[in-house]
Design a protein around this motif. Structure first.
Motif, PDB file in Angstrom:
ATOM      1  N   PRO A   1      -9.358   4.050   0.584  1.00 49.12           N
ATOM      2  CA  PRO A   1      -8.676   2.807   0.978  1.00 49.12           C
ATOM      3  C   PRO A   1      -7.647   3.040   2.097  1.00 49.12           C
ATOM      4  O   PRO A   1      -7.087   4.133   2.245  1.00 49.12           O
TER       5      PRO A   1
ATOM      6  N   HIS B   1       0.052   3.167  -5.029  1.00 47.04           N
ATOM      7  CA  HIS B   1      -0.675   1.898  -4.951  1.00 47.04           C
ATOM      8  C   HIS B   1      -1.668   1.941  -3.816  1.00 47.04           C
ATOM      9  O   HIS B   1      -1.340   2.332  -2.699  1.00 47.04           O
ATOM     10  N   THR B   2      -2.916   1.537  -4.114  1.00 47.78           N
ATOM     11  CA  THR B   2      -4.009   1.665  -3.151  1.00 47.78           C
ATOM     12  C   THR B   2      -4.363   0.367  -2.450  1.00 47.78           C
ATOM     13  O   THR B   2      -5.352   0.308  -1.691  1.00 47.78           O
ATOM     14  N   GLY B   3      -3.598  -0.705  -2.650  1.00 49.27           N
ATOM     15  CA  GLY B   3      -3.913  -1.964  -1.996  1.00 49.27           C
ATOM     16  C   GLY B   3      -2.677  -2.816  -1.800  1.00 49.27           C
ATOM     17  O   GLY B   3      -1.544  -2.321  -1.827  1.00 49.27           O
TER      18      GLY B   3
ATOM     19  N   GLU C   1      -8.064  -4.507  -1.777  1.00 46.83           N
ATOM     20  CA  GLU C   1      -8.213  -3.188  -1.158  1.00 46.83           C
ATOM     21  C   GLU C   1      -9.206  -3.277  -0.017  1.00 46.83           C
ATOM     22  O   GLU C   1     -10.187  -4.032  -0.068  1.00 46.83           O
TER      23      GLU C   1
ATOM     24  N   TYR D   1      -8.705  -2.329 -13.060  1.00 47.85           N
ATOM     25  CA  TYR D   1      -8.769  -3.368 -12.002  1.00 47.85           C
ATOM     26  C   TYR D   1      -9.089  -4.748 -12.598  1.00 47.85           C
ATOM     27  O   TYR D   1      -9.031  -5.735 -11.886  1.00 47.85           O
TER      28      TYR D   1
ATOM     29  N   PHE E   1       0.845  -1.193   0.000  1.00 48.30           N
ATOM     30  CA  PHE E   1       0.000   0.000   0.000  1.00 48.30           C
ATOM     31  C   PHE E   1       0.878   1.239   0.000  1.00 48.30           C
ATOM     32  O   PHE E   1       1.879   1.336   0.709  1.00 48.30           O
TER      33      PHE E   1
ATOM     34  N   HIS F   1      -5.162  -8.347  -6.296  1.00 50.54           N
ATOM     35  CA  HIS F   1      -5.047  -7.005  -5.726  1.00 50.54           C
ATOM     36  C   HIS F   1      -6.192  -6.831  -4.728  1.00 50.54           C
ATOM     37  O   HIS F   1      -7.360  -6.844  -5.110  1.00 50.54           O
TER      38      HIS F   1
ATOM     39  N   ARG G   1     -11.647  -0.706   2.316  1.00 45.99           N
ATOM     40  CA  ARG G   1     -12.206   0.643   2.373  1.00 45.99           C
ATOM     41  C   ARG G   1     -13.258   0.707   3.487  1.00 45.99           C
ATOM     42  O   ARG G   1     -14.413   0.309   3.284  1.00 45.99           O
TER      43      ARG G   1
END
Length: 369
Positions: A355, A265-267, A347, A295, A254, A345, A349
């Protein structure tokens, strides 16, 4: 026929020389080694110290000569008048005992000069001493008739002085003893106060140490209890949370920057072979399933608390709606979307918002990833 010679007439007191002695044959006036004898001086011996009798010398033959004459007559009468007929008059003299006593008393120090005694004598004592030392014409009579009274007065004065000295000594001793008692009491009070203060300080220190130890023990106990509760909670959660894939390798994390993403990068990426089963991390409801651009194929699982879990880059989707339970297979690992190789991947939230890092969240829910 022999005739008796007339008996010699004893000399009268008026025929004695000026020293009170019988003039011997051929003696002239003023001759002779004899001194005047005053019987009153022996009977009125001077008192040392406080009272002294003044010297009682006098040239009057009425006091010394008369007494000496009476002594001679008594001596002649005792031996017989006849035995004194053919003998010349014998000069008789007595040593001056009174003068010797006076000379000795003059060499003694006065009572006022003695250390510790002079200050005890008052003016009345001095007056009494002067009165006792003053000569008088009736001293002979007083000495002959009142010697006991003078001796009594001297003894009384001496006893009074002794009494005053003893009283003064007793008073000084009492004062010293009182001061010693007060000093001892004060020292005892100070010692007790010091010991009490030291004891109080020691007690306070011991109480503070005990309190600190109790607080530390309490803190440790609370910490242990917290850890135990957390372990129990995580163990319980571990039964309801599982890792999304069974076998994986952690790759991009992350917040990591890269040219393959429009932003950081969000995850978290779990690299695994294509077709590896992807499981529901926790029970919830599938709210979205389908193509999501970069995605690739994505499934959104919403938990009961509102947290959304995104499973992206799937090669296929097994479940696309409805409720699922922990561990249900919902898809398979793929390489769809913007990727360089097959991986999942994931995530997280909270409340369907922005996220957060998935790794701490997974650990907080009892997962070791």
């Amino acid at each position: 026929m022999a005739s008796n010679r007339p008996t010699p007439v004893d000399p009268s007191a008026y025929e004695l020389d000026d020293r009170g002695a019988f003039p011997g044959p051929g003696a002239e006036d003023g001759d002779g080694p004899w001194e005047e004898w005053n019987p009153t001086e022996e009977s009125t011996r001077s008192v040392r110290g406080k009272h002294r009798v003044a010297k009682q010398r006098g040239g009057g033959f009425a006091r010394s000569g008369t007494v000496l004459g009476v002594g001679v007559i008594a001596a002649v009468g005792a031996s017989g008048m006849a035995s004194a007929e053919d003998r010349p008059p014998v000069p008789i003299s007595m040593p001056d005992i009174g003068g010797m006593a006076d000379d000795l008393s003059e060499k003694l120090p006065d009572a006022k000069e003695l250390p510790g005694i002079g200050e005890l004598m008052s003016d009345d004592d001095s007056a009494a001493t002067d009165a006792a030392s003053a000569p008088a014409d009736g001293a002979v009579t007083a000495a002959s008739t009142g010697t006991g009274a003078d001796t009594g007065n001297a003894a009384g004065a001496g006893e009074a002085l002794r009494s005053r000295i003893l009283q003064q000594a007793d008073a000084q001793q009492g004062t010293a003893e009182q001061e010693a008692r007060e000093a001892a009491e004060k020292a005892a009070v100070q010692q007790a106060a010091t010991e009490a203060a030291a004891h109080q300080k020691s007690a306070e220190k011991a109480a503070a140490a005990k309190k600190a130890a109790e607080m530390e023990a309490k803190r440790k106990a609370e910490e242990a209890a917290r850890r135990k509760a957390e372990a129990e909670r995580l163990a319980k959660l571990a039964k309801s949370f599982i890792a999304p894939v069974s076998s994986y390798t952690l790759t991009a994390g992350f917040g990591q920057a890269g040219d393959r993403w429009a932003a950081d990068h969000t995850g978290q990426d779990f690299a695994a072979p294509t077709g590896t089963p992807v499981k529901a991390v926790h029970s919830g409801t599938i709210t979205q399933a389908g193509w999501a651009g970069s995605y690739g194929y994505r499934i959104v699982l919403t938990l009961d608390d509102g947290t959304e879990l995104w499973f992206c880059h799937l090669s296929s989707m097994v479940k696309t709606s409805g409720k699922v339970s922990t561990g249900d297979v919902i898809g398979r690992v793929g390489a769809t979307g913007n990727v360089t190789g097959p991986h999942l991947h994931l995530e997280v939230r909270p409340d369907a918002g922005d996220p957060i890092d998935p790794m701490p969240w997974l650990r907080d829910h009892g997962l070791s990833v």
